[in-house]
Design a protein around this motif. Structure first.
Motif, PDB file in Angstrom:
ATOM      1  N   UNK A 156     -10.641 -37.842 -23.339  1.00  0.00           N
ATOM      2  CA  UNK A 156     -10.294 -36.613 -22.619  1.00  0.00           C
ATOM      3  C   UNK A 156      -9.278 -35.790 -23.393  1.00  0.00           C
ATOM      4  N   UNK A 157      -8.305 -36.450 -24.013  1.00  0.00           N
ATOM      5  CA  UNK A 157      -7.297 -35.732 -24.802  1.00  0.00           C
ATOM      6  C   UNK A 157      -7.949 -35.010 -25.981  1.00  0.00           C
ATOM      7  N   UNK A 158      -8.938 -35.639 -26.599  1.00  0.00           N
ATOM      8  CA  UNK A 158      -9.637 -34.980 -27.712  1.00  0.00           C
ATOM      9  C   UNK A 158     -10.400 -33.760 -27.221  1.00  0.00           C
ATOM     10  N   UNK A 159     -10.968 -33.844 -26.005  1.00  0.00           N
ATOM     11  CA  UNK A 159     -11.649 -32.686 -25.429  1.00  0.00           C
ATOM     12  C   UNK A 159     -10.654 -31.580 -25.102  1.00  0.00           C
ATOM     13  N   UNK A 160      -9.487 -31.957 -24.633  1.00  0.00           N
ATOM     14  CA  UNK A 160      -8.455 -30.961 -24.392  1.00  0.00           C
ATOM     15  C   UNK A 160      -8.047 -30.270 -25.690  1.00  0.00           C
ATOM     16  N   UNK A 161      -8.059 -31.034 -26.789  1.00  0.00           N
ATOM     17  CA  UNK A 161      -7.751 -30.424 -28.087  1.00  0.00           C
ATOM     18  C   UNK A 161      -8.768 -29.361 -28.454  1.00  0.00           C
ATOM     19  N   UNK A 162     -10.056 -29.665 -28.241  1.00  0.00           N
ATOM     20  CA  UNK A 162     -11.105 -28.673 -28.484  1.00  0.00           C
ATOM     21  C   UNK A 162     -10.934 -27.480 -27.550  1.00  0.00           C
ATOM     22  N   UNK A 163     -10.573 -27.760 -26.286  1.00  0.00           N
ATOM     23  CA  UNK A 163     -10.390 -26.691 -25.312  1.00  0.00           C
ATOM     24  C   UNK A 163      -9.237 -25.774 -25.713  1.00  0.00           C
ATOM     25  N   UNK A 164      -8.149 -26.347 -26.221  1.00  0.00           N
ATOM     26  CA  UNK A 164      -7.020 -25.531 -26.679  1.00  0.00           C
ATOM     27  C   UNK A 164      -7.413 -24.687 -27.884  1.00  0.00           C
TER      28      UNK A 164
END
Length: 386
Positions: free
Chosen positions: A67-75
């Motif tokens: 999930x944190x990696x997806x948040x990185x993409x989202x940012x």
């Protein structure tokens, strides 16, 4: 005053220019086109969401890392969209809408199945995503672009065009089936039209038409969707079947009391009585472990994000920016309201996750991209005299 100015701007009345001088030094945040207050609030929400997700996932660190990696993409999506000017977004609106519509057709033809629904497209070895999430941004962009070139408030002809643009994507998403996302896309479109200055006569007419269409909607719903509505009206009618989710959810929230049982100490969630606890029903984990106080803190954080978003929408200096920004932030509010409402038993279950907290990739990227558009509208304002 911000809401009054926003409404005045939608109807074509003059809006007070921002209180700034003709010449001023641009701050670092202005140069990188980011709004520090909104970004801080979003980072706080993302961090708190990862904390809750760790507990909701059964303390599986690999889920949190994913999930944190997806948040990185989202940012990254937020930062990229913030660099694009509203003029560029206006120019790209038809392309974004057309591409999203084609992907929805592709889902209908060769979409990937999961949990009884055909909602995903898969690029082998690269990504698996939901094109319906992209339509949450493409739809308001398209309608805002169309209405910004028309005389406002919109006339019947313009409303019919908007309805035609909206109908096919909503029907394709509903066929997947994904009632929750189709309703959110519908809400995004409705907000654009309402903010364009729709008269009360039109609003009353649309409400009457919507009420008259409810029997038709009921007849075309899937059996499980009808069951969700019936379960909402009386969860105890099938406590071990259709009513299990909502009964366990409300039990978890109620057992949390004022201050909760403590992080990782929930019984309904940790003992796996609560279904879909890391996605749609993550609010129940929050309520059980952090209690009413924790839920109020989350609600306050969401409220601050919505208020900041409305302020940015009010600051837009053109019709396209105001319509698009207003629709994005109001749809985000509906997102939060529907999820918390269905988990707490005041709305039927429609499969809408808690934004930026529930486990999921495409929805997080889409939401953060929307906030990037808000920041773009703020950052690319022209400096006006006092």
């Amino acid at each position: 005053m911000a809401l009054i100015d926003l409404a005045r701007g939608m109807r074509g009345y003059p809006v007070r220019p921002p209180q700034s001088g003709m010449v001023r030094r641009r701050s670092l945040w202005s140069r990188i086109h980011l709004d520090p207050w909104l970004l801080l609030l979003l980072l706080m929400l993302l961090g708190a969401g990862l904390l809750v997700l760790y507990s909701a996932s059964g303390q599986r660190i690999e889920v949190v890392i994913a999930q944190a990696s997806r948040f990185g993409v989202a940012l990254m999506a937020l930062v990229v969209l913030a660099q694009l000017s509203p003029v560029t977004l206006l120019r790209w609106a038809p392309l974004a809408y057309g591409a999203s519509l084609l992907m929805l057709v592709a889902v209908e033809v060769m979409g990937d199945m999961g949990m009884g629904a055909q909602r995903w497209l898969v690029i082998p070895g690269v990504v698996r995503f939901q094109p319906s999430e992209l339509m949450k941004l493409a739809m308001p962009m398209m309608l805002a672009a169309y209405l910004s070139r028309r005389e406002l408030p919109p006339r019947w002809r313009d409303l019919l065009v908007c309805a035609a643009v909206l109908a096919l994507p909503v029907l394709l998403i509903a066929r997947q089936p994904d009632l929750g996302t189709s309703l959110l896309v519908l809400c995004a479109a409705v907000f654009v039209v309402l903010l364009a200055g729709l008269s009360w006569r039109f609003i009353v007419f649309l409400c009457v038409v919507a009420a008259a269409a409810l029997p038709l909607l009921w007849m075309n719903m899937h059996n499980y969707q009808r069951q969700r509505v019936l379960t909402f009206l009386n969860p105890e009618s099938d406590p071990l079947g259709a009513g299990w989710n909502i009964i366990q959810s409300t039990t978890a929230i109620g057992s949390g009391g004022m201050f909760g049982k403590g992080w990782l100490q929930g019984t309904q969630s940790q003992l796996e009585f609560l279904p879909e606890r890391h996605t749609d029903f993550i609010v129940a984990v929050l309520g059980e472990e952090f209690g009413l106080a924790g839920m109020l803190l989350f609600l306050a954080l969401y409220l601050l994000i919505v208020c900041r978003g409305l302020w940015l929408a009010n600051a837009a200096q053109d019709t396209f920016g105001r319509l698009l920004a207003g629709s994005i932030i109001l749809t985000f509010f509906i997102y939060v309201f529907v999820n918390i409402g269905m988990v707490s038993g005041i709305l039927p279950v429609v499969g809408v996750p808690l934004p930026l907290v529930s486990y999921g990739g495409t929805s997080s990227v889409t939401l953060m991209a929307g906030f990037g558009i808000l920041m773009s509208i703020q950052a690319h304002r022209r400096l006006l005299p006092r």
